[in-house]
Design an enzyme around this catalytic site. Structure first.
Site, PDB file in Angstrom:
ATOM      1  CE  LYS A  14      11.685  -7.438   0.329  1.00 52.73           C
ATOM      2  NZ  LYS A  14      10.629  -7.227   1.280  1.00 52.73           N
ATOM      3  NE  ARG A  89       6.901 -12.249  -0.197  1.00 49.50           N
ATOM      4  CZ  ARG A  89       7.065 -11.231  -1.009  1.00 49.50           C
ATOM      5  NH1 ARG A  89       7.889 -11.310  -2.011  1.00 49.50           N
ATOM      6  NH2 ARG A  89       6.434 -10.116  -0.802  1.00 49.50           N
ATOM      7  NE  ARG A 128       4.109  -0.426  -0.152  1.00 47.41           N
ATOM      8  CZ  ARG A 128       4.733  -1.598  -0.121  1.00 47.41           C
ATOM      9  NH1 ARG A 128       6.037  -1.656  -0.144  1.00 47.41           N
ATOM     10  NH2 ARG A 128       4.059  -2.719  -0.036  1.00 47.41           N
ATOM     11  NE  ARG A 130       2.159  -3.241  -3.328  1.00 43.45           N
ATOM     12  CZ  ARG A 130       3.238  -3.964  -3.012  1.00 43.45           C
ATOM     13  NH1 ARG A 130       4.433  -3.515  -3.283  1.00 43.45           N
ATOM     14  NH2 ARG A 130       3.088  -5.122  -2.399  1.00 43.45           N
ATOM     15  NE  ARG A 141       2.489  -7.509   1.536  1.00 44.94           N
ATOM     16  CZ  ARG A 141       2.091  -6.264   1.344  1.00 44.94           C
ATOM     17  NH1 ARG A 141       0.841  -6.006   1.054  1.00 44.94           N
ATOM     18  NH2 ARG A 141       2.944  -5.283   1.427  1.00 44.94           N
TER      19      ARG A 141
HETATM   20  P1  AMP Z   1       6.065  -7.679  -3.022  1.00 43.13           P
HETATM   21  O1  AMP Z   1       5.970  -6.639  -4.077  1.00 43.13           O
HETATM   22  O2  AMP Z   1       7.413  -8.318  -2.937  1.00 43.13           O
HETATM   23  O3  AMP Z   1       5.575  -7.161  -1.682  1.00 43.13           O
HETATM   24  O4  AMP Z   1       5.055  -8.855  -3.442  1.00 43.13           O
HETATM   25  C1  AMP Z   1       3.679  -8.618  -3.552  1.00 43.13           C
HETATM   26  C2  AMP Z   1       2.913  -9.951  -3.552  1.00 43.13           C
HETATM   27  O5  AMP Z   1       3.350 -10.756  -4.651  1.00 43.13           O
HETATM   28  C3  AMP Z   1       3.137 -10.813  -2.324  1.00 43.13           C
HETATM   29  O6  AMP Z   1       2.283 -10.447  -1.249  1.00 43.13           O
HETATM   30  C4  AMP Z   1       2.800 -12.200  -2.886  1.00 43.13           C
HETATM   31  O7  AMP Z   1       1.407 -12.380  -3.014  1.00 43.13           O
HETATM   32  C5  AMP Z   1       3.364 -12.135  -4.298  1.00 43.13           C
HETATM   33  N1  AMP Z   1       4.779 -12.619  -4.349  1.00 43.13           N
HETATM   34  C6  AMP Z   1       5.890 -11.882  -4.648  1.00 43.13           C
HETATM   35  N2  AMP Z   1       6.995 -12.644  -4.585  1.00 43.13           N
HETATM   36  C7  AMP Z   1       6.586 -13.887  -4.229  1.00 43.13           C
HETATM   37  C8  AMP Z   1       7.254 -15.119  -3.981  1.00 43.13           C
HETATM   38  N3  AMP Z   1       8.586 -15.225  -4.057  1.00 43.13           N
HETATM   39  N4  AMP Z   1       6.498 -16.199  -3.643  1.00 43.13           N
HETATM   40  C9  AMP Z   1       5.170 -16.119  -3.564  1.00 43.13           C
HETATM   41  N5  AMP Z   1       4.469 -14.991  -3.742  1.00 43.13           N
HETATM   42  C10 AMP Z   1       5.163 -13.871  -4.092  1.00 43.13           C
END
Ligand code: AMP
Length: 184
Positions: A14, A89, A128, A130, A141
């Site tokens: 994504k 989300r 990855r 991270r 996740r």
């Molecule tokens: P991502 O980079 O999209 O994988 O997001 C990394 C982390 O950020 C996620 O595991 C959540 O802890 C937090 N996060 C990102 N977007 C959201 C969202 N829309 N709602 C809640 N937590 C979020």
């Protein structure tokens, strides 16, 4: 005017695709994960509130991300379109976004579901490196994705907003499918 929401499991590609497509379309790529990681790095209030959730692979509370998205969508550069990556989300966030877009007189947003099988996304996430990509956090996740985020597929499909792209292809093939699907 292009307004796109990217959906899909973590590791489906994504982030990369949303970033490349936003560059191609000359609109901002709005990644809630990126904004939160930057806030943690800058040790802002938001970052400090979000960190413990992110470290565990849990979702950050709605209010924090919703305020963040609202503020971002009101910026001048977001008036000609945007790609949202990582938001909404969960259904509560999708409802919030729907209301916000009505208030901002924006609409016609499309949702792209970038799909990929579990085995593929786990392999990609482990590669990855991270901070929140340990095996335990990845499992959590994916569980949250299945329980909270995957229901958005039906939510947007019921509203005739959903487009699906196969994420289990090369980066170039996915990008080409994306360009075709938004041009259609
Ligand atoms: P991502 O980079 O999209 O994988 O997001 C990394 C982390 O950020 C996620 O595991 C959540 O802890 C937090 N996060 C990102 N977007 C959201 C969202 N829309 N709602 C809640 N937590 C979020």
């Amino acid at each position: 005017m292009t307004r796109l929401i990217f959906l899909g499991p973590p590791g489906a590609g994504k982030g990369t695709q949303a970033k490349n497509l936003a560059e191609f379309l000359q609109i901002p790529h709005i990644s809630t994960g990126d904004i939160l990681r930057q806030a943690i790095q800058d040790q802002t209030n938001l970052g400090m509130q979000a960190q413990s959730f992110m470290d565990k692979g849990e979702l950050v509370p709605d209010k924090l991300v919703e305020d963040m998205v609202e503020e971002r969508l009101k910026q001048p550069d977001a008036q000609t379109g945007w790609i949202l990556d990582g938001f909404p989300r969960k259904v509560t966030q999708a409802k919030f976004l729907g209301g916000l877009l009505i208030n901002l007189h924006e609409g016609g947003e499309k949702v792209i579901n970038l799909d990929a099988p579990d085995a593929v996304v786990i392999k990609r996430l482990l590669g990855r490196g991270r901070k929140d990509d340990t095996e335990e956090v990845i499992r959590r996740r994916l569980e949250i994705y299945r329980d909270e985020t995957a229901p958005l597929i039906n939510y947007y499909s019921d509203r005739q907003q959903l487009l699906t792209v196969n994420g289990n292809q090369s980066q170039e093939e996915v990008f080409s499918d994306l360009k075709n699907i938004i041009a259609a």
